[in-house]
Design a protein around this motif. Structure first.
Motif, PDB file in Angstrom:
ATOM      1  N   VAL A 152      42.189 -11.568   1.166  1.00 49.91           N
ATOM      2  CA  VAL A 152      42.263 -10.324   0.401  1.00 49.91           C
ATOM      3  C   VAL A 152      41.047  -9.477   0.756  1.00 49.91           C
ATOM      4  CG1 VAL A 152      43.540 -11.342  -1.512  1.00 49.91           C
ATOM      5  CG2 VAL A 152      41.043 -11.345  -1.573  1.00 49.91           C
ATOM      6  N   ASP A 153      41.187  -8.173   0.555  1.00 48.38           N
ATOM      7  CA  ASP A 153      40.082  -7.263   0.807  1.00 48.38           C
ATOM      8  C   ASP A 153      39.543  -6.788  -0.539  1.00 48.38           C
ATOM      9  OD1 ASP A 153      38.257  -5.466   1.701  1.00 48.38           O
ATOM     10  OD2 ASP A 153      39.689  -4.073   2.620  1.00 48.38           O
ATOM     11  N   ASP A 154      38.304  -7.180  -0.844  1.00 47.33           N
ATOM     12  CA  ASP A 154      37.710  -6.778  -2.113  1.00 47.33           C
ATOM     13  C   ASP A 154      36.932  -5.474  -1.992  1.00 47.33           C
ATOM     14  OD1 ASP A 154      35.579  -7.606  -0.623  1.00 47.33           O
ATOM     15  OD2 ASP A 154      34.741  -8.967  -2.122  1.00 47.33           O
ATOM     16  N   GLY A 155      37.009  -4.837  -0.815  1.00 43.73           N
ATOM     17  CA  GLY A 155      36.325  -3.568  -0.621  1.00 43.73           C
ATOM     18  C   GLY A 155      34.845  -3.694  -0.320  1.00 43.73           C
ATOM     19  N   GLN A 156      34.342  -4.921  -0.179  1.00 43.98           N
ATOM     20  CA  GLN A 156      32.927  -5.152   0.096  1.00 43.98           C
ATOM     21  C   GLN A 156      32.741  -5.644   1.532  1.00 43.98           C
ATOM     22  OE1 GLN A 156      30.512  -4.498  -2.123  1.00 43.98           O
ATOM     23  NE2 GLN A 156      31.921  -3.943  -3.763  1.00 43.98           N
ATOM     24  N   ASP A 157      31.499  -5.523   2.011  1.00 47.23           N
ATOM     25  CA  ASP A 157      31.179  -5.979   3.368  1.00 47.23           C
ATOM     26  C   ASP A 157      31.247  -7.499   3.457  1.00 47.23           C
ATOM     27  OD1 ASP A 157      30.715  -3.371   4.124  1.00 47.23           O
ATOM     28  OD2 ASP A 157      28.560  -3.473   3.751  1.00 47.23           O
ATOM     29  N   ASP A 158      31.674  -7.981   4.625  1.00 48.48           N
ATOM     30  CA  ASP A 158      31.625  -9.407   4.965  1.00 48.48           C
ATOM     31  C   ASP A 158      30.738  -9.564   6.195  1.00 48.48           C
ATOM     32  OD1 ASP A 158      33.696 -10.177   2.958  1.00 48.48           O
ATOM     33  OD2 ASP A 158      34.967  -8.939   4.229  1.00 48.48           O
ATOM     34  N   VAL A 199      31.959 -16.758   9.303  1.00 52.54           N
ATOM     35  CA  VAL A 199      32.035 -15.565   8.468  1.00 52.54           C
ATOM     36  C   VAL A 199      31.710 -15.946   7.030  1.00 52.54           C
ATOM     37  CG1 VAL A 199      33.575 -13.854   7.427  1.00 52.54           C
ATOM     38  CG2 VAL A 199      33.655 -14.265   9.888  1.00 52.54           C
ATOM     39  N   PHE A 200      30.776 -15.202   6.433  1.00 52.97           N
ATOM     40  CA  PHE A 200      30.492 -15.318   5.013  1.00 52.97           C
ATOM     41  C   PHE A 200      31.118 -14.106   4.324  1.00 52.97           C
ATOM     42  CE2 PHE A 200      27.288 -17.965   6.911  1.00 52.97           C
ATOM     43  CZ  PHE A 200      27.159 -19.026   6.029  1.00 52.97           C
ATOM     44  N   THR A 201      32.086 -14.365   3.459  1.00 55.43           N
ATOM     45  CA  THR A 201      32.791 -13.271   2.814  1.00 55.43           C
ATOM     46  C   THR A 201      32.123 -12.913   1.493  1.00 55.43           C
ATOM     47  OG1 THR A 201      34.323 -14.642   1.521  1.00 55.43           O
ATOM     48  CG2 THR A 201      34.935 -14.168   3.805  1.00 55.43           C
ATOM     49  N   SER A 202      32.346 -11.679   1.082  1.00 50.77           N
ATOM     50  CA  SER A 202      31.814 -11.224  -0.198  1.00 50.77           C
ATOM     51  C   SER A 202      32.697 -11.659  -1.350  1.00 50.77           C
ATOM     52  CB  SER A 202      31.715  -9.689  -0.193  1.00 50.77           C
ATOM     53  OG  SER A 202      32.978  -9.111   0.094  1.00 50.77           O
ATOM     54  N   ASP A 203      33.930 -12.080  -1.067  1.00 51.14           N
ATOM     55  CA  ASP A 203      34.870 -12.492  -2.100  1.00 51.14           C
ATOM     56  C   ASP A 203      34.637 -13.966  -2.434  1.00 51.14           C
ATOM     57  OD1 ASP A 203      37.218 -13.368  -3.532  1.00 51.14           O
ATOM     58  OD2 ASP A 203      38.206 -11.542  -2.849  1.00 51.14           O
TER      59      ASP A 203
END
Length: 349
Positions: A86-92, A108-112
């Motif tokens: 999903v795309d939470d609208g934050q940078d990854d 990859v470290f995701t913001s979600d």
């Protein structure tokens, strides 16, 4: 902070209230006028609560990794059905947690917080240019093919980092978008498609150019269409003030430019006599004073704009005359240097 610019030249950020099971992402862009790289770094944190007891800290640990690029893990990719992204609208953050000599990211470290982090595959130096076409708008479309076997393709079903030589390196063109040809999908510009230009200088005086196109995609398309457009120059470049040793310039900023730099030379000399007057100016700066110039001399100044370090080659150019009088009369000898007849060059009162 959260994809919104907040402040400049500070490391102090107010995160505010962070709701339960949510997060806030903060990104610092650090720009240096000197070329170099980080060879050693560390990260620490300190908890300051009402009784200064670290056992009550909301932060358990802090770690630091080699960042390759800020990307976006999206959920609307046509090949991502069933993968759960999903795309939470934050940078990854695309990182290299196992550093190697070729700077190939692997994680990859995701913001979600629901997605956490994950490893990524990589395909490096497999791109082959099929064609380069010019559009009616003077843009260029480059078709790049990846000659992977069916077995190799079948193994790449999740997020992949892709890198190959930039077909239009060292030109006035910058990468504007990258589109898959097998499905109707354009990678997010600047996040999931970007270009870099880098020169390595060895101790023996040699150089090695490293100009790359980078893609972050689910799987690898058989072909990508790279759309290049020209970086516009600054406009209305003008000299607004002069002294016997300086020229002050002003201009209207170029569209989409994130930075610029300036060159200067005595008018009449060849381009090999250009010197760097200012190595870096932020994209929102539109005036600068060049000092240390000779009295009564004519200079040519060039301003070149760039987007994320990829600079145009032509630039905007203007010539101007400093105050005073060149008493040597040859238009070359600098202020206070000795003239051919043995006298001293200086400004006229």
């Amino acid at each position: 902070l959260g994809n919104t610019p907040t402040a400049s030249k500070t490391l102090n950020i107010e995160f505010g209230d962070i709701a339960s099971r949510s997060n806030v992402v903060c990104v610092w862009d650090m720009v240096s006028t000197l070329r170099g790289k980080f060879s050693n770094f560390s990260a620490t944190f300190q908890y300051k609560g009402p009784i200064n007891d670290d056992r009550l800290s909301l932060i358990e640990s802090v770690e630091i990794y080699e960042l390759t690029h800020i990307v976006r893990v999206v959920g609307d990719h046509p090949l991502g059905s069933g993968l759960g992204y999903v795309d939470d609208g934050q940078d990854d953050f695309l990182t290299n947690i196992r550093p190697d000599a070729f700077y190939v990211p692997d994680h990859v470290f995701t913001s979600d917080t629901r997605q956490g982090n994950f490893t990524v595959a990589s395909v490096v130096d497999q791109g082959v240019v099929v064609s380069i076409d010019q559009t009616v708008d003077d843009d260029k479309i480059v078709n790049v093919r990846h000659n992977l076997t069916f077995q190799e393709q079948s193994l790449l079903t999740d997020w992949v980092y892709i890198r190959f030589d930039d077909p239009l390196a060292k030109t006035d063109y910058k990468l504007c978008s990258a589109t898959r040809t097998d499905v109707d999908y354009t990678l997010i510009p600047k996040y999931n498609s970007w270009q870099t230009a880098w020169t390595d200088y060895s101790l023996d005086g040699g150089t090695e150019e490293q100009n790359y196109i980078h893609l972050f995609d689910i799987g690898v398309a058989p072909e990508y269409l790279l759309s290049y457009c020209k970086q516009p120059p600054v406009t209305n470049l003008r000299i607004v003030d002069e002294t016997d040793s300086s020229l002050r310039l002003s201009w209207d900023n170029a569209q989409d430019a994130t930075s610029s730099y300036m060159l200067v030379k005595p008018t009449g000399l060849g381009d090999q006599y250009y010197n760097v007057a200012k190595s870096f100016l932020p994209g929102d700066v539109s005036t600068y004073t060049i000092g240390g110039l000779g009295s009564g001399k004519n200079y040519t100044i060039k301003v070149l704009t760039g987007d994320d370090g990829n600079y145009e080659r032509s630039g905007a150019e203007i010539s101007g005359l400093t105050d005073g009088e060149n008493l040597c009369g040859n238009g070359v000898t600098d202020h206070d240097e000795q003239c051919d007849d043995g006298s001293q060059n200086g400004s006229a009162e």
